[in-house]
Design an enzyme around this catalytic site. Structure first.
Site, PDB file in Angstrom:
ATOM      1  N   GLU A 107       0.791  -1.221   0.000  1.00  0.00           N
ATOM      2  CA  GLU A 107       0.000   0.000   0.000  1.00  0.00           C
ATOM      3  C   GLU A 107       0.830   1.281   0.000  1.00  0.00           C
ATOM      4  O   GLU A 107       0.390   2.304  -0.525  1.00  0.00           O
ATOM      5  CB  GLU A 107      -0.946   0.014   1.223  1.00  0.00           C
ATOM      6  CG  GLU A 107      -2.034  -1.041   1.188  1.00  0.00           C
ATOM      7  CD  GLU A 107      -3.066  -0.773   0.095  1.00  0.00           C
ATOM      8  OE1 GLU A 107      -3.181   0.381  -0.369  1.00  0.00           O
ATOM      9  OE2 GLU A 107      -3.758  -1.734  -0.307  1.00  0.00           O
ATOM     10  N   SER A 403     -50.593 -30.972  30.910  1.00  0.00           N
ATOM     11  CA  SER A 403     -50.290 -31.586  32.199  1.00  0.00           C
ATOM     12  C   SER A 403     -48.995 -31.101  32.820  1.00  0.00           C
ATOM     13  O   SER A 403     -48.713 -31.405  33.981  1.00  0.00           O
ATOM     14  CB  SER A 403     -50.244 -33.111  32.042  1.00  0.00           C
ATOM     15  OG  SER A 403     -51.529 -33.608  31.728  1.00  0.00           O
TER      16      SER A 403
END
Length: 739
Positions: A107, A403
């Site tokens: 870069e 239940s």
């Protein structure tokens, strides 16, 4: 050579002519100076005009990059991240030297020698752009790229020359304010690596499953290759292109003296990653993560997504994985059952998902695991596919518990002084309702079984006995106990409430069971331990809510009744060794739940150190399959999960010891048909040992008469036959009301 000579001669002749005309030279010098001054003034004016919206020096001094908030499990492992830009900063001092060198090589090779602007690089880029007739190269230095990334709202990302002027001004300011290493560190922490991954630490974790401090040169070179065009050079989608650019970076590192020739050959031959790491994060527990996010969003607002908070949750990643596997197996098994007549999940997703937003046409479910002592939620499944439906069935759904509500009823009864040996006749019951109808509950097998103890009735989940027990205790008392156990949803005083007709939220039902797994202490389920900022300062801490709501003696008895359900009753499939479920060596208790028309299937159970609830059903309430009972659908999932927790190669929890019997509990031998103290006159096959809160044991002795208190009752009689007998001139019963 001829062209060069012509140019050279032309320059010489021109200079000789100017020497012969000094006034002309003076005029040209003055004009050139004026033009230069004008150009300079124009440049300064343009600089000021273009940079009106550039960041000030104060903004540059105080800039703080956005950081992803990390959601961690209770052991500190990453669960998910909340972010606008997913980023975890890292210090350059912690990185191997070749990591920043890779970025410098590709870069900005003169990074340490320029002042933010590289005239050579920029000139080269300008010439290439002129040659191609369009912008093909930017020529920006690392400092300029950092300026653009830090203040992209002010500078912008589009490739225009005005943007270049802006980023150049900010770059000069950065060079004045920070050292080169500080600029490079900030750059490495700002770069976009695609997929919402920002900064080298996050990129290293996602591409390689490691910290940036552990990267090798080939991995560093690949990451340095990406910022130019992350999608174009992605190793996942364009591996050959990614390999070529990575090797280009390695070549540049070699040319610039960062790696040797031998290292160049070695690292250029290294393989590329072919999948992202940590991909299960967020997908592993999406409903839990959304629950956490929703709780904290109101408290912290937008800072939750950009300040890099660390959220320590109660989740256990290992348990969550086991819960996911158990539920996936359960869903698949139900879809293979005979009588399953609904859309399959795979078919719906192959067509693009559910057409109705939150509601799905395929089988759904929920799973919750928590620490019964503290209420810390260790695992949560709120549905089958978070991307298809974000509705959390664990925390938001209202479903009939069937239940699985009965332990609350039995707790109210035992706490009221009714012993577990209490006998109720399982025989037809007809209750006239306020609207003139008659409510007549039935059992799941359609038969009546005569007199039975509460222990036997709970083990077999006999509905008629439960409804009669609710009438005996009083439904208002049952409702009060449900409220005491944390149930906040509406609970009408209907007879059917005793067998789970009132809707509950699964998380609240799981929370209610914590008081049965402990000595009567209710622990409210919670998901977050604490929140820290990026520097480790405590921002918020939860305070678990625990409250003694029940007497420990009745709780011990109800828990023992529920052990019978798990070990020998309707919950037995959770223990079934053929299914690879929980061995008897681990103490446990629980209750199945099956609702009217088999639209809901439940199992809620616990061991001394873990509680879990399982639910299956459809968003649009319909029958799952004929005889879709909780013991068949949900209990095996619970057992499979629990076995994994205790017996996997890396168990999540130590194997628990038995619950201790508290002082104040006594035992006695009783007659199972009459509930009386056993004597030599009792048939031996009817005698069993029961536990009691001291003072509630029976005092009447068995006298040997057959049938006990009810003379044998009704056994093997169906409700439909009784309904036919009452149809002529009498109120009709509702034989479908069975839970």
């Amino acid at each position: 050579m001829t062209l060069i000579r012509v140019v050279r001669d032309g320059i010489r002749n021109g200079l000789a002519g100017l020497r012969a005309r000094p006034r002309l030279v003076t005029a040209l010098v003055v004009g050139a100076s004026a033009l230069a001054a004008g150009a300079l003034g124009l440049g300064i004016g343009t600089w000021k005009s273009v940079c009106r919206d550039c960041p000030s020096i104060a903004q540059i001094y105080t800039f703080e990059p956005e950081k992803a908030t990390r959601i961690l499990d209770w052991r500190g492992r990453l669960v998910a991240e909340l972010f606008q830009e997913r980023r975890t900063p890292v210090s350059i001092a912690d990185l191997p030297k070749y990591v920043p060198q890779a970025f410098i090589a590709v870069e900005d090779k003169r990074f340490y020698s320029h002042g933010g602007f590289d005239a050579i690089r920029t000139t080269g880029a300008l010439l290439r752009n002129i040659l191609h007739g369009r912008i093909t190269a930017g020529g920006s230095t690392i400092t300029q790229q950092l300026a653009r990334n830090m203040f992209h709202k002010e500078i912008g990302f589009r490739q225009r020359y005005t943007r270049k002027v802006k980023e150049l001004k900010v770059a000069f300011e950065l060079e004045n304010v920070y050292s080169k290493d500080q600029i490079l560190e900030a750059y490495l922490n700002q770069i976009n690596f695609d997929h919402g991954w920002y900064g080298i630490e996050t990129a290293a974790e996602r591409y390689f499953g490691k910290s940036a401090a552990q990267l090798d040169p080939a991995e560093a070179a690949l990451l340095a290759a990406l910022p130019k065009a992350p999608r174009r050079y992605s190793p996942f989608t364009n591996p050959e292109r990614a390999r070529a650019r990575r090797n280009l970076v390695l070549g540049l590192m070699n040319e610039q003296g960062y790696i040797s020739d031998a290292d160049l050959q070695r690292w250029q031959a290294a393989p590329l990653p072919d999948h992202s790491h940590g991909g299960e994060e967020g997908d592993l527990a999406p409903y839990f993560v959304e629950w956490v996010r929703d709780i904290l969003d109101e408290r912290f607002g937008n800072d939750l997504y950009r300040r890099g908070y660390r959220i320590y949750t109660t989740l256990d990643l290992d348990m969550q994985r086991r819960a996911n596997v158990a539920m996936d197996s359960g869903w698949a098994r139900v879809e293979r059952m005979p009588g399953y007549r609904h859309p399959h999940y795979a078919d719906v997703m192959a067509k693009g998902g559910s057409p109705d937003g939150g509601k799905t046409p395929y089988l759904q479910g929920a799973f919750i695991a928590l620490d019964p002592v503290t209420g810390a939620v260790r695992a949560m499944v709120g549905g089958r596919d978070f991307k298809d439906s974000k509705f959390n069935r664990a925390t938001q759904a209202l479903r009939q518990p069937g239940s699985s509500f009965k332990p609350i009823l039995y707790t109210a009864a035992i706490s009221s002084g009714i012993p577990a040996s209490h006998v109720i006749d399982d025989a037809p019951l007809m209750l006239e309702m306020d609207n003139g109808t008659v409510y007549s509950p039935g059992n799941s097998d359609g038969l009546f079984h005569g007199p039975m103890t509460l222990r036997e009735a709970l083990k077999k989940s006999v509905n008629v006995v439960a409804v009669k027990l609710g009438q005996e205790v009083g439904m208002q008392t049952v409702i009060q106990y449900a409220r005491r156990l944390g149930i906040t949803t509406p609970i009408p005083p209907w007879p059917s409430t005793a067998i789970g007709a009132a809707e509950v939220i699964p998380l609240q039902l799981a929370g209610a069971y914590t008081a049965l797994a402990t000595p009567g202490v209710l622990a409210r389920p919670y998901p977050i331990e604490k929140v820290e900022d990026a520097d480790g300062r405590l921002l918020w801490e939860s305070h678990p809510e625990r409250k003694a709501v029940l007497d420990s003696l009745p709780v011990y008895i109800v828990r023992d009744l529920m052990r019978g359900v798990l070990d020998h009753g309707t919950g037995w499939p959770a223990r079934d060794p053929a299914r690879g479920n929980l061995p008897y060596s681990i103490p446990g208790a629980g209750k199945t739940g099956t609702t009217n028309d088999y639209a809901d299937a439940w199992f809620v159970g616990f061991t001394p150190n873990l509680l879990a609830a399982v639910w299956f059903g459809f968003d649009n309430r319909v029958t799952i399959v004929p005889r879709a009972e909780g013991g068949v659908l949900a209990a095996p999932v619970w057992g499979n999960f629990m076995r994994g927790v205790y017996f996997d190669s890396v168990p999540s929890l130590p194997k628990p010891a038995e619950w201790e019997m508290p002082a104040g509990i006594v035992t006695a031998q009783v007659d199972r048909e009459g509930g009386r103290l056993a004597t030599p006159l009792c048939p031996p096959e009817l005698v069993y040992t029961e536990i009691f809160v001291k003072g509630t044991e029976p005092t009447e002795a068995c006298d040997g008469r057959a049938g006990g208190l009810f003379g044998g009752g009704l056994r093997g009689v169906s409700l439909d036959s009784l309904a036919a007998d009452t149809a002529n001139g009498k109120p009709k019963v509702n034989p479908k009301m069975k839970f």
